[in-house]
Design an enzyme around this catalytic site. Structure first.
Site, PDB file in Angstrom:
ATOM      1  N   ARG A  18       0.942  -1.211   0.162  1.00 61.10           N
ATOM      2  CA  ARG A  18       0.000   0.021   0.300  1.00 61.10           C
ATOM      3  C   ARG A  18       1.032   1.334   0.082  1.00 61.10           C
ATOM      4  NH1 ARG A  18      -2.383   1.295   5.493  1.00 61.10           N
ATOM      5  NH2 ARG A  18      -1.057   3.083   5.259  1.00 61.10           N
TER       6      ARG A  18
ATOM      7  N   HIS B 152      -3.960   4.982   4.371  1.00 60.13           N
ATOM      8  CA  HIS B 152      -4.841   3.920   4.173  1.00 60.13           C
ATOM      9  C   HIS B 152      -6.044   4.694   3.573  1.00 60.13           C
ATOM     10  CE1 HIS B 152      -7.950   1.308   5.485  1.00 60.13           C
ATOM     11  NE2 HIS B 152      -8.672   2.308   6.275  1.00 60.13           N
TER      12      HIS B 152
ATOM     13  N   TYR C 112       3.546   6.658  11.034  1.00 57.03           N
ATOM     14  CA  TYR C 112       3.946   4.952  11.732  1.00 57.03           C
ATOM     15  C   TYR C 112       4.822   4.375  10.820  1.00 57.03           C
ATOM     16  CZ  TYR C 112      -0.097   4.441   8.549  1.00 57.03           C
ATOM     17  OH  TYR C 112      -1.206   4.247   7.673  1.00 57.03           O
TER      18      TYR C 112
HETATM   19  C1  LIG Z   1     -14.705  -4.906  11.500  1.00 55.44           C
HETATM   20  C2  LIG Z   1     -13.950  -3.666  11.424  1.00 55.44           C
HETATM   21  N1  LIG Z   1     -13.032  -3.184  12.344  1.00 55.44           N
HETATM   22  C3  LIG Z   1     -12.385  -2.293  11.932  1.00 55.44           C
HETATM   23  C4  LIG Z   1     -12.492  -1.159  10.914  1.00 55.44           C
HETATM   24  C5  LIG Z   1     -11.574   0.003  10.743  1.00 55.44           C
HETATM   25  N2  LIG Z   1     -10.823  -0.255   9.515  1.00 55.44           N
HETATM   26  C6  LIG Z   1     -11.101  -0.067   8.046  1.00 55.44           C
HETATM   27  S1  LIG Z   1      -9.850  -0.411   7.219  1.00 55.44           S
HETATM   28  C7  LIG Z   1      -9.015  -1.207   8.376  1.00 55.44           C
HETATM   29  C8  LIG Z   1      -7.768  -2.110   7.886  1.00 55.44           C
HETATM   30  C9  LIG Z   1      -7.919  -2.889   6.870  1.00 55.44           C
HETATM   31  O1  LIG Z   1      -6.837  -3.475   6.387  1.00 55.44           O
HETATM   32  P1  LIG Z   1      -6.642  -4.601   5.386  1.00 55.44           P
HETATM   33  O2  LIG Z   1      -7.576  -5.578   5.389  1.00 55.44           O
HETATM   34  O3  LIG Z   1      -5.237  -5.067   5.238  1.00 55.44           O
HETATM   35  O4  LIG Z   1      -6.984  -3.706   3.876  1.00 55.44           O
HETATM   36  P2  LIG Z   1      -6.180  -2.571   3.478  1.00 55.44           P
HETATM   37  O5  LIG Z   1      -6.902  -1.453   3.978  1.00 55.44           O
HETATM   38  O6  LIG Z   1      -4.911  -2.687   3.411  1.00 55.44           O
HETATM   39  O7  LIG Z   1      -6.695  -2.688   1.919  1.00 55.44           O
HETATM   40  C10 LIG Z   1      -9.391  -1.091   9.621  1.00 55.44           C
HETATM   41  C11 LIG Z   1      -8.858  -1.520  10.775  1.00 55.44           C
HETATM   42  C12 LIG Z   1     -13.465  -1.637  10.073  1.00 55.44           C
HETATM   43  N3  LIG Z   1     -13.748  -1.252   8.880  1.00 55.44           N
HETATM   44  N4  LIG Z   1     -14.239  -2.867  10.420  1.00 55.44           N
END
Ligand SMILES: Cc1ncc(C[n+]2csc(CCOP(=O)(O)OP(=O)(O)O)c2C)c(N)n1
Ligand SMILES: Cc1ncc(C[n+]2csc(CCOP(=O)(O)OP(=O)(O)O)c2C)c(N)n1
Ligand SMILES: [Mg+2]
Ligand SMILES: [Mg+2]
Lengths: 324, 380, 324, 380
Positions: D273, D277, D286
């Site tokens: 990435r 985010h 971070y």
């Molecule tokens: C159940 C839940 N917990 C927390 C969040 C907050 N949140 C949104 S995206 C994310 C990280 C997701 O990381 P990843 O699965 O690696 O996907 P990426 O963003 O890297 O594509 C978090 C913690 C959420 N959307 N849903």
């Protein structure tokens, strides 16, 4: 005295209590080095290290499940759920385990876990970053539910929650996270759980609210006052256990009640307030109790300002109830 | 049916799909395996424990059939899994049981009196009549309150293990669950946290082949349950669940690693649920009774007995004495438990919170003042 | 006409609809060959095969999650959650996904899943086999909540639910699963969702109830009637959407209300009923609305008869409310 | 950083901890690997798609910074993962996306107009202004409504795949998620159901190294994410996520197996990435920016371009034409989207249920009659 916003007040309370009590630990998604997506745990990782400020894998049920285990062993965990909308994967751990542990073990195993979570709308977050699920927790015996509306209360209530022996759902009104500012003593103080606060005295209508809605109601009261109305506003601060006495005293005085919350109306916390008042102060009531709430739809995105109770909607309810 | 595994080293890395076993069916130590050294006295204590679970299950199941007990769950055929886990721990370690390991509690010192009072939910029940039978809790033994929802104890055990590490103690957590529980999100989440935080936690999966009416094949497509450990970067060990000595070996190894800060282990003990799921269940409605018969021939107590015979520790006389002691103790406990009334109605409002909040005080008053059932107690 | 109990009526409805509509599938723990721990799906596996009657792994979130996916593709899944107490692992899938799918996709993706689950106490199940979580679902926009009290309604309501286009939480009162018997037509009929039923006409007090409590209230009414009281009993049948009209008409007639449910009082469904009535019929009310409910504790084991609203407690509330 | 895997057979069984790759950094097919045959036209369409995602991300991220857009999420550096998955499907297959695969929608025919209207939540937004930006839904493309809760789409995709099998259709499901999502209970439960029911479902894990501020090492202790497949009795394949050709090869294989009734596959695409985010995030708080730079050198679009150069398909001229077309289309879509008002306030009450129930009809009337905000629309 420093002027803090709610995030800073929460951060201050956490730091103070972590210094004072080595049993206090913080865990959650992104709460470590990053300090949380709202920065409420900012600086704690550097100060207390990775053993006491833990970045967890992405699993709310794991956050709460492990927090329960930590509490069983004698720690005082303060997990953060990043948004209240994402608390549901942990729902089983919260309602079936955390809430019932002391009871089901005949008092052997208290689980004093304080779950912090930002809730509510007004940040253009759509239905997955705006929910107000407080009624789910109020309906669950074994949980206390606390919602501060300002920095001073946030610090004092959070300290009480962490020092208590019961599980607490501590919901932080993210809409006013930064907007609600106020003087916060640097030293230690607590605000007892279970005490409401009259934030505006008035004679005509009792306005019951909590969290971000307190600010909406204050604004509504100004509007109504400009037209000669005189509402009393109670910031409930604790939803369970409710400060029934403060509420009823006001209702007996005014005879009229408006309740405001962001959550959907049906079976929301306002229903309990209305039912309780209708049970105990029916004869004092001079007008139907009005509920100004979110509608019974999922929280929308574009139209969130239409969805959320606005100062105008509350003011209208004040006026209608006062003149009924 | 138990696959005949070659005896291999207990220590990981090893193939998690291969069954580790020490005792053959005659109670001989298989060639080429190093058996753990269990002192004579402990061998007998373990035998007595196995016997106690078997006798208690038989008796209380009958009691339930007679309508004297509301509900019961037996663990016949799985007794070795209780004691293999319990034996490897020290008292300051914690156990997070599921509902099918009474031996774990007995080993740690839970009395038949407490056990029986809990079943009856009477006024001396350690959990104050708050839970169904078999949901024990004994804080004084670091035996954590049993919960019905399947799998919830798993992340809790991990949290306790993390807390021990944070508190600079070397206590370990041992958590039990059935193979059905591995399908829950809780299993996954707990295992994953344990891997990441290197929690001193041992995951003990009693694979007894059935989750109520659901067979092991419908539970997961993986070859073994032990192999699931790989998904979390931890070792997985598949052990003969009817071979007490093998379980002890595997557990001692896992506990040593956990205590030394080397992280968690998943242990799968391959065994069989010979009885119904609970006193409410009729297994003949969904499975072939011949399957049961085949497993009866693999009885874990009989295998241990043969081992003790080889070690010259067992005698019929000793057995009879144990059986008598256990029966006497049980009958006394039963008599006592049946003689007791329910917990006082006021107690219903205790322990929701540390202190009684105003709304519960009101409800308590309302309850006490209001019309009340003639016989509130249905514990028997 | 055959006489069925509720289990048989549910079974009959499922069989009938599976024959009629090949899209209907059943899934859950032990629902296959075994026919479910309460035998509600008995015989369906043999009749319709493993593709339409699926034993699942032990994971409620998987049961509901996959059911949603099946509904998206065009099937009509009727998952069973073995006990309502075990629905919480699926809570996220239910409240964040199932309830919001149609809305969040702008109407593109309806998810007509009917979740059947036995609920309630009275079977000596302690707090993990006795819960009444209906209020959680009523408070969640996007879900319909239906609770039959007898075999005739169970069949007619379940057929309506499956034929509808919305997600439904269909809660079955397990305490009277076998005890509540009645004539059930063999052929096809439906009872509209959203219509309450007056099961006892009366003039003096309106008694609102649903599920197993209907039987408790009938018994209470007999007791009260023996002392000269004349309660009207409404079996709500659908909690959401509520048949407000039938309720209000009765309240306007009687001026007095008693609400009975097993769930804990605070923020229970009774709160919504009381709030709604206090909003819309305040001036008709001649006495405070009484709530006879489970207490705000986890459901106990030994003392369950003390916990559950009994005919005597309801009768007392009827008398007190009538003579207020 | 991408480990340099040896080119090995794409088909399982293979070591799920070894990266499968076809194109080296210069766009050459590695020796000893059989590359899938992608026709010239498709190669160019894929290139155009990659470019479109990159250009759209750049532009809309800027727009967000200017305050013209409420929120945005970019996928810079991960574009190949979108198209590798999309390419292997036919139109009747379904995709269950997460929020970071716009290319998946574009490939299936989602227009920039729909895309942009969704971002603005205006009155032509296909989801009627109900969700935050980037939460698209296009039923007409079998592109399922995106949800914010991480991981919930996983069991749903499995259910759709089961439904296809039950309905005797050979449609497959393709579900995307980040590596963070593998920690959720949903991942486990979905994978396990898929294994048991042999669901024709492909699990596509975009391992981009970060879940907001949480690094991959804090997410799980397993060596790879692909290895988690073993816990469910299905093959797991680790593929170079910046190598479009390798992803296509892996996906074609997985789709073939799924369609043939041979069950599910877990694909882990190792990528990075490069941006924050989301528009709300500041990754410099971070992580080390040098990490980002290293991955920039591994750009998936550049790698594909070099491959096309080797195949004599690419020219600067063509590139410029594509870029111009995309930009024109985007600017037109933007202009249109910004010109539109919000959805009508009445629409807020639609689609909660199939029909408006009485209580919502009342609330709608209350809303329309009551005081309303001056500018209900904050979409811009
Ligand atoms: C159940 C839940 N917990 C927390 C969040 C907050 N949140 C949104 S995206 C994310 C990280 C997701 O990381 P990843 O699965 O690696 O996907 P990426 O963003 O890297 O594509 C978090 C913690 C959420 N959307 N849903
Ligand atoms: C979350 C949840 N779902 C369903 C149940 C009902 N239930 C009780 S035990 C059981 C089967 C458990 O099987 P397993 O984990 O293999 O343990 P065993 O009974 O074989 O010891 C089920 C489905 C439950 N208690 N909790
Ligand atoms: Mg089992
Ligand atoms: Mg990621």
């Amino acid at each position: 005295m420093p002027v803090y916003n709610i995030i800073q007040a929460v951060n201050d309370a956490l730091r103070l209590e972590m210094k004072r009590d080595p049993r206090v630990v913080v865990l959650g998604e992104d709460v470590g080095k990053f300090g949380g997506v709202f920065r409420a745990t900012s600086g704690l990782y550097d100060e207390f290290g990775p053993d006491r400020v833990m970045d967890t894998p992405l699993a709310e049920s794991g956050i709460i499940g492990t927090a329960i285990g930590m509490a069983l062993y004698g720690l005082k965990p303060v997990p953060e759920i990043q948004f209240a909308d994402f608390i549901y994967p942990a729902y089983d751990q919260i309602v079936n385990e955390l809430a019932k542990f002391r009871y089901r073990s005949g008092g052997q195993y208290p689980t004093p876990v304080v779950i912090r979570t930002p809730y509510g709308g007004g940040i253009r977050g759509g239905h997955y970053h705006s929910q107000s699920p407080e009624a789910y927790f109020v309906h669950t015996p074994g949980l206390k539910v606390v919602i501060p509306s300002n920095p001073y209360d946030a610090k004092g209530l959070l300290l009480s929650a962490i020092r208590g022996e019961d599980p607490v759902i501590f919901m932080e009104p993210k809409r006013v996270y930064r907007a609600a500012k106020g003087e916060v003593p640097e030293d230690d103080y607590t605000i007892p759980i279970g005490q409401a606060k009259i934030v505006r005295e008035g004679s005509q209508v009792t306005l019951l609210c909590y969290g971000a809605m307190v600010h909406t109601c204050m604004e509504a009261a100004e509007k109504a006052a400009a037209e000669g109305f005189d509402p009393e506003i109670i910031d409930l601060r604790t939803l369970l256990p409710l400060d029934t006495e403060t509420v009823l005293q006001s209702v007996r005085k005014t005879g009229r009640v408006v309740i405001a919350h962001e959550a959907p109306r049906t079976c929301g916390y306002g229903a309990e307030l209305a039912a309780m008042i209708a049970e105990r102060a029916l004869l004092s009531l001079e007008a139907p109790i009005a509920r100004v709430t979110g509608f019974d739809t999922p929280f929308p995105y574009t139209l969130e300002n239409e969805y959320l109770p606005s100062p105008d909607r509350v003011a209208q309810a004040i006026k209608q109830t006062a003149t009924y | 049916m138990l696959a005949k595994g070659q005896p291999v080293s207990v220590s990981p890395p090893r193939n998690p799909d291969e069954v580790f076993s020490i005792l053959d069916e005659d109670g001989n130590v298989r060639k080429g395996v190093r058996a753990p050294e269990v002192p004579d006295e402990a061998c007998l204590k373990l035998y007595r424990g196995l016997l106690q679970v078997r006798l208690v299950d038989d008796r209380y199941m009958k009691l339930q059939r007679q309508g004297r007990l509301g509900f019961y769950m037996q663990s016949t055929g799985e007794e070795a899994t209780h004691f293999g886990g319990a034996y490897a721990l020290r008292d300051s370690d914690w156990v997070f049981p599921s509902y099918r390991e009474p031996g774990l509690a007995f080993w740690r010192g839970y009395s038949l009196t407490d056990f029986t009072n809990q079943l009856f939910g009477n006024c001396e029940d350690p959990v104050k009549g708050r839970q169904m039978p078999v949901h024990h809790s004994a804080r004084w033994l670091n035996f954590v309150s049993i919960s019905s929802p399947v799998g919830t104890q798993i992340p809790q055990a991990v949290g306790m293990a993390m807390a021990a590490r944070i508190s600079k103690k070397d206590d370990v957590a041992l958590v039990y669950f059935g193979e059905g529980a591995t399908s829950t999100g809780q299993f996954h989440v707990g295992m994953n946290f344990a891997g990441v935080f290197k929690a001193p936690c041992i995951f003990f999966c009693r694979n007894n082949g059935w989750a109520i009416s659901t067979s092991r094949e419908k539970q997961t497509a993986s070859k073994s349950f032990a192999v699931k450990a790989l998904a979390y970067g931890m070792p997985g060990v598949l052990v003969d669940g009817n071979d007490l000595l093998a379980i002890i070996a595997v557990m001692e190894d896992a506990v040593k690693r956990a205590r030394a800060g080397e992280g968690p282990t998943l242990v799968e003990a391959l065994t069989y649920r010979r009885g119904g799921h609970s006193s409410s269940d009729d297994p003949n409605a969904y499975r072939d009774p011949t399957e049961v018969a085949a497993w009866e021939a693999q009885d874990p107590i009989e295998r241990w007995r043969r081992y003790l015979v080889k070690r010259n520790l067992w005698s019929q006389e000793l057995h009879d004495r144990y059986a008598q002691e256990i029966t006497d103790e049980m009958m006394a406990a039963l008599k006592h438990a049946e003689s007791l009334g329910p917990p006082p109605v006021e107690s219903m409002f205790d322990d929701v919170f540390a202190e009684l909040p105003p709304h519960l005080a009101e409800q308590k008053a309302e309850c006490l003042a209001g019309p009340r059932p003639k016989s509130g107690h249905g514990g028997h």
